[in-house]
Design a protein around this motif. Sequence first.
Motif, PDB file in Angstrom:
ATOM      1  N   ASP A  23      25.444  47.781  25.166  1.00 22.02           N
ATOM      2  CA  ASP A  23      26.787  47.947  25.704  1.00 22.02           C
ATOM      3  C   ASP A  23      27.657  48.439  24.557  1.00 22.02           C
ATOM      4  N   VAL A  24      28.432  49.475  24.807  1.00 21.62           N
ATOM      5  CA  VAL A  24      29.237  50.073  23.738  1.00 21.62           C
ATOM      6  C   VAL A  24      30.702  50.108  24.150  1.00 21.62           C
ATOM      7  N   LEU A  25      31.555  50.096  23.138  1.00 20.28           N
ATOM      8  CA  LEU A  25      32.993  50.152  23.346  1.00 20.28           C
ATOM      9  C   LEU A  25      33.472  51.536  22.932  1.00 20.28           C
ATOM     10  N   LEU A  26      34.183  52.208  23.812  1.00 19.11           N
ATOM     11  CA  LEU A  26      34.635  53.563  23.554  1.00 19.11           C
ATOM     12  C   LEU A  26      36.013  53.556  22.898  1.00 19.11           C
ATOM     13  N   ARG A  27      36.484  54.725  22.560  1.00 20.70           N
ATOM     14  CA  ARG A  27      37.717  54.848  21.784  1.00 20.70           C
ATOM     15  C   ARG A  27      38.907  54.209  22.477  1.00 20.70           C
ATOM     16  N   ASP A  28      38.931  54.246  23.817  1.00 16.76           N
ATOM     17  CA  ASP A  28      40.071  53.711  24.563  1.00 16.76           C
ATOM     18  C   ASP A  28      39.956  52.211  24.828  1.00 16.76           C
ATOM     19  N   GLY A  29      38.923  51.555  24.262  1.00 18.09           N
ATOM     20  CA  GLY A  29      38.772  50.120  24.429  1.00 18.09           C
ATOM     21  C   GLY A  29      38.029  49.715  25.682  1.00 18.09           C
ATOM     22  N   GLU A 199      37.941  48.221  19.194  1.00 20.41           N
ATOM     23  CA  GLU A 199      38.086  46.804  19.511  1.00 20.41           C
ATOM     24  C   GLU A 199      39.551  46.385  19.499  1.00 20.41           C
ATOM     25  N   ALA A 200      40.324  46.941  18.568  1.00 25.77           N
ATOM     26  CA  ALA A 200      41.753  46.638  18.550  1.00 25.77           C
ATOM     27  C   ALA A 200      42.425  47.168  19.817  1.00 25.77           C
ATOM     28  N   ALA A 201      42.045  48.364  20.245  1.00 25.31           N
ATOM     29  CA  ALA A 201      42.616  48.935  21.477  1.00 25.31           C
ATOM     30  C   ALA A 201      42.250  48.084  22.684  1.00 25.31           C
ATOM     31  N   SER A 202      41.033  47.554  22.680  1.00 25.96           N
ATOM     32  CA  SER A 202      40.584  46.721  23.789  1.00 25.96           C
ATOM     33  C   SER A 202      41.442  45.475  23.914  1.00 25.96           C
ATOM     34  N   ILE A 203      41.758  44.822  22.796  1.00 27.15           N
ATOM     35  CA  ILE A 203      42.569  43.603  22.826  1.00 27.15           C
ATOM     36  C   ILE A 203      44.034  43.930  23.102  1.00 27.15           C
ATOM     37  N   ALA A 204      44.529  45.054  22.577  1.00 25.85           N
ATOM     38  CA  ALA A 204      45.915  45.438  22.823  1.00 25.85           C
ATOM     39  C   ALA A 204      46.174  45.594  24.310  1.00 25.85           C
ATOM     40  N   ALA A 205      45.181  46.071  25.052  1.00 31.73           N
ATOM     41  CA  ALA A 205      45.363  46.241  26.494  1.00 31.73           C
ATOM     42  C   ALA A 205      45.575  44.900  27.191  1.00 31.73           C
ATOM     43  N   PHE A 206      44.982  43.835  26.678  1.00 29.00           N
ATOM     44  CA  PHE A 206      45.216  42.495  27.232  1.00 29.00           C
ATOM     45  C   PHE A 206      46.603  41.984  26.870  1.00 29.00           C
ATOM     46  N   LEU A 207      46.908  42.014  25.572  1.00 30.05           N
ATOM     47  CA  LEU A 207      48.115  41.345  25.081  1.00 30.05           C
ATOM     48  C   LEU A 207      49.390  42.134  25.347  1.00 30.05           C
ATOM     49  N   ASN A 208      49.269  43.421  25.620  1.00 29.99           N
ATOM     50  CA  ASN A 208      50.443  44.240  25.907  1.00 29.99           C
ATOM     51  C   ASN A 208      50.396  44.796  27.326  1.00 29.99           C
ATOM     52  N   ALA A 209      49.770  44.057  28.205  1.00 31.63           N
ATOM     53  CA  ALA A 209      49.619  44.517  29.586  1.00 31.63           C
ATOM     54  C   ALA A 209      50.978  44.743  30.241  1.00 31.63           C
ATOM     55  N   GLY A 210      51.066  45.866  30.952  1.00 39.59           N
ATOM     56  CA  GLY A 210      52.303  46.161  31.675  1.00 39.59           C
ATOM     57  C   GLY A 210      52.318  45.600  33.074  1.00 39.59           C
ATOM     58  N   SER A 211      51.167  45.153  33.548  1.00 39.23           N
ATOM     59  CA  SER A 211      51.085  44.562  34.884  1.00 39.23           C
ATOM     60  C   SER A 211      49.907  43.610  34.934  1.00 39.23           C
ATOM     61  N   VAL A 212      50.103  42.510  35.646  1.00 36.09           N
ATOM     62  CA  VAL A 212      49.096  41.458  35.730  1.00 36.09           C
ATOM     63  C   VAL A 212      48.929  41.048  37.181  1.00 36.09           C
ATOM     64  N   ALA A 213      47.690  40.908  37.615  1.00 34.72           N
ATOM     65  CA  ALA A 213      47.406  40.376  38.945  1.00 34.72           C
ATOM     66  C   ALA A 213      46.753  39.009  38.800  1.00 34.72           C
ATOM     67  N   VAL A 214      47.289  38.015  39.503  1.00 29.46           N
ATOM     68  CA  VAL A 214      46.692  36.682  39.520  1.00 29.46           C
ATOM     69  C   VAL A 214      45.835  36.581  40.775  1.00 29.46           C
ATOM     70  N   ILE A 215      44.531  36.520  40.565  1.00 28.33           N
ATOM     71  CA  ILE A 215      43.591  36.485  41.688  1.00 28.33           C
ATOM     72  C   ILE A 215      43.172  35.034  41.905  1.00 28.33           C
ATOM     73  N   GLY A 216      43.523  34.526  43.069  1.00 24.47           N
ATOM     74  CA  GLY A 216      43.313  33.114  43.347  1.00 24.47           C
ATOM     75  C   GLY A 216      44.609  32.350  43.342  1.00 24.47           C
ATOM     76  N   ALA A 217      45.729  33.090  43.407  1.00 22.31           N
ATOM     77  CA  ALA A 217      47.038  32.432  43.463  1.00 22.31           C
ATOM     78  C   ALA A 217      47.143  31.630  44.752  1.00 22.31           C
ATOM     79  N   SER A 218      47.803  30.489  44.643  1.00 20.72           N
ATOM     80  CA  SER A 218      47.894  29.595  45.797  1.00 20.72           C
ATOM     81  C   SER A 218      49.325  29.126  45.980  1.00 20.72           C
ATOM     82  N   ARG A 219      49.678  28.768  47.252  1.00 17.49           N
ATOM     83  CA  ARG A 219      51.009  28.245  47.530  1.00 17.49           C
ATOM     84  C   ARG A 219      51.137  26.778  47.123  1.00 17.49           C
ATOM     85  N   ARG A 220      50.013  26.086  46.902  1.00 17.11           N
ATOM     86  CA  ARG A 220      50.062  24.681  46.488  1.00 17.11           C
ATOM     87  C   ARG A 220      50.391  24.586  45.002  1.00 17.11           C
ATOM     88  N   ARG A 221      51.401  23.801  44.675  1.00 10.35           N
ATOM     89  CA  ARG A 221      51.907  23.770  43.306  1.00 10.35           C
ATOM     90  C   ARG A 221      50.908  23.173  42.324  1.00 10.35           C
TER      91      ARG A 221
END
Length: 905
Positions: A23-29, A199-221
């Motif tokens: 498995d390889v990591l490309l330039r864009d992470g 590898e730095a680009a790969s992590i930057a995409a996590f920590l500087n994300a412009g949008s996040v989806a929560v999968i498994g969100a629930s109405r129960r607090r």
Amino acid sequence: MTSLETETPSPAPRDYPEHWEADVLLRDGRTAHLRPILPSDAEGLVEFYAQVSQQSKYYRFFAPMPTLSDRDVARFTTVDHRQRVAFVITLAQKILAVGRYDLLDAERAEVAFLVQDQHQGRGIGQVLLEHLAQAGRERGVKRFVAEVLPDNRRMIQVFREQGYSVKGGWEEGVMHLEFDIDPTETSIGVIAAREHRSEAASIAAFLNAGSVAVIGASRRRDTIGATLVRNLVLGDYAGRVYVVNPAADSVAGMPSYATVGDIPGDVDVAIVAVPADKVQDVVLDCAAKGVHGLVVISSGFAETGEEGRKRQRKLVGLARSYGLRLIGPNCLGVINTASAVSLNASLAPVMPPRGRAGFFCQSGALGTAILEKVRARGLGLSTFVSAGNRADVSGNDLLQYWEEDEATEVILLYLESIGNPRKFSRIARRVSRSKPIIAVRSGRTTQGVPMGHAVRQIAAPPEAVDAMFKQAGILQVDTLEEMFDVAQLLAHQPLPSGSRVAIVGNSDALGLLAVDAAVANGLTVTSATALGADATAEDFEDALDAAIDDDHVDAVVAVYIPPLDAGGEEVANVLAAVGEQSDKPLVSTFLGREGVPELLRVPDLSGDTAGRGSVPSYQAVEAAVRALARVVEYAAWRDRDDQDGAVLEHVDLEAATRQVNELLMHHPQGKNLSDVELQALLGHYGVDLWERVHVHSVEEALAAARQLGWDVVLKATAERLRQRPDLAHVWRNIDDEDDMRDAWASLMELIADPADAEFVVQRTASPGVPIAIGGLEDPLFGPAVSFGIAGALTDLVGDKAFRIPPISAVDAAETVRSVKAAPLLFGFRGSEQVDVAAVEDLIRRVAQLKIDLPQVSQLDLVLVHATAGGVTVLHATGRVAPVADARSDLFVRRLTAPAGDTLPG
């Protein structure tokens, strides 16, 4: 089966080189999969070729070739993996690129690539060239040649930027390029730089994300999904938050989507909180949406046992095959406190204050406690990542990111296991030069691995692992408390220029404790000013200013215990003012407080956290001094000149490699080396191993003595005798036949079982200090070198120093001086000092051999005499054994495969 799933290629043939898969990591992470081509790739190759532009096809074949004939397809997909080698890079099992070489003669091969146009510019050509070169080296190829059209600038750039020395010429309008593929310092540096960027680009995409989806969100607090949504929203996340729950129309006042694919906008990161058996479906949905990566909060993976480990391996393999990186599973989440991001994609209920420290930990349960402690101390974090089971993203990835992250000045690591210590050491050595790394390593003594961490235990001794941390400049501490003690000093005060300390305080008792603690931690107290219990703020200011201005002071420890009727505010103002203006570090025990109290803070530009110049406080003066001592140690490491200008002469790597390869050719399972073989091997590295003649009778001993020219020793070399200090198993200075007969008879009386005493005859060496140097090869850890004074007592008390190659001249000097028995080498009690430079040179030669020849699995210079005139190697043992990858991670970039017997990067 979703629209993204495809049929798995047919099983590989028996001679398929599975170890070339990666498995390889490309330039864009983003990730992709590289593997040798298979005959079953025929249909995929045709599909791939149809999506390549006519221009790219012309560049590849120098002629219009709109389609591939059946004959072409069969020729391209059927290779022998020896004379003809070909790799494909795939995403979702679709071919993105093909690279190959065909042997021209015994040492040269022609290399070529073809990359789909839409994926050009992602660094695929460089990755293919790295892996083709490594495969070629395994097959004995020395040089690559390539024919390239002059306007094919991308391909020419791939070759020239690889770090090899490329020679070119022209023939009939075609450029002919040729280059050696043996790794050079430049080419290895190029690979490391690309690894860092991707590898730095790969992590930057996590920590500087412009949008996040929560999968498994629930109405129960009280659910995990609801907590994640709440933390994102209440943390003032600057990006877009989407919730995914097929059973709800809305969650927390936001519209809910049935799947990620239904979300109208782009999604950078998905936070996954669904049952473990549903996570793989989420991966496929996210891949179809174009999500960069997943943060898997869900548990139920490797931490639960074998079934969970299988589920985890499958999860990682699936995510990578579709180009996604993964944090977790079973993790707490990620945090970025930057005001432009303000991302709390974690289960932590409170955002830590913004600060200059980046924190990586593995335990999700411990992560919450860590964040609470950070907040209580007022330390502040830039970013925080809890990797949980660390199935994919690891501490190595975070080090790559933090190295150039302007918001992070100090790096904190809580490590429960080290998946790839060789890579960790390589990266940390570089990062520590600019940013301090503080680490707590659980299981340090037992080297245990927690449930959920699919890594092998390190066979190297714990001391070798400690040496790796020390050489890399890492401040390894024993507890989280000590980590925070050191971090709050590094985050707020300048580095000291030396170990000289001034102590200023209004308590004589605490002042004496500070002096004792400083001496115990290797610091030099140049002044200790006792101001008295009734000292005023002005008294403190005068004393602190005098200490700061003193050229013989490198750091200051301030101790303040207020009188009963004073709150200390005026003294705090003085400490804060001095701390902000001083170019020397100032630490304090202020009112017995811990952390960076409000009164001692210098506001940063944002005004909401402690800035540079703030004065850290410690509950106990011993803790303050201990933290200062660790920082002094780090500053000294960073200031040392580790550029090794001394080149080892008389090293013949080619001859040594040839000897080892020939030995393994005749002994594929490995073998213990004979004295003659060891003499030859060490000789290739400029080390003279003295001849020993094995004897079984007095007559053989006499013959050996004549052969060596007399003035010899007779000694028993069996392990049981060498390690017995109470037995005289050596007879020295044998000059004639009568001496030898007397020696033989005397030793026969001392040794109960002479048949297996393993007697040898050897020339008499000059009296000296006996030392021992060893080298081992751990499949996971890599090479390590040990040093100590030879003898049973050294083994008994464990007085050995370890270092990890490469070993510089500075490393070698520190190695010799770090053992407790080192004074024996420097004229102890009036004895003659030995040639220490020769000892250090010998250590470096053993280290260089271990770097060059991982097939030498064990090498011990059991007995070396160090004298004023040099070193004499009298006895050595060694073994050669085959190795799986010969540390190929230096020469090719690869993410470790998710199989259970492999290691996360």
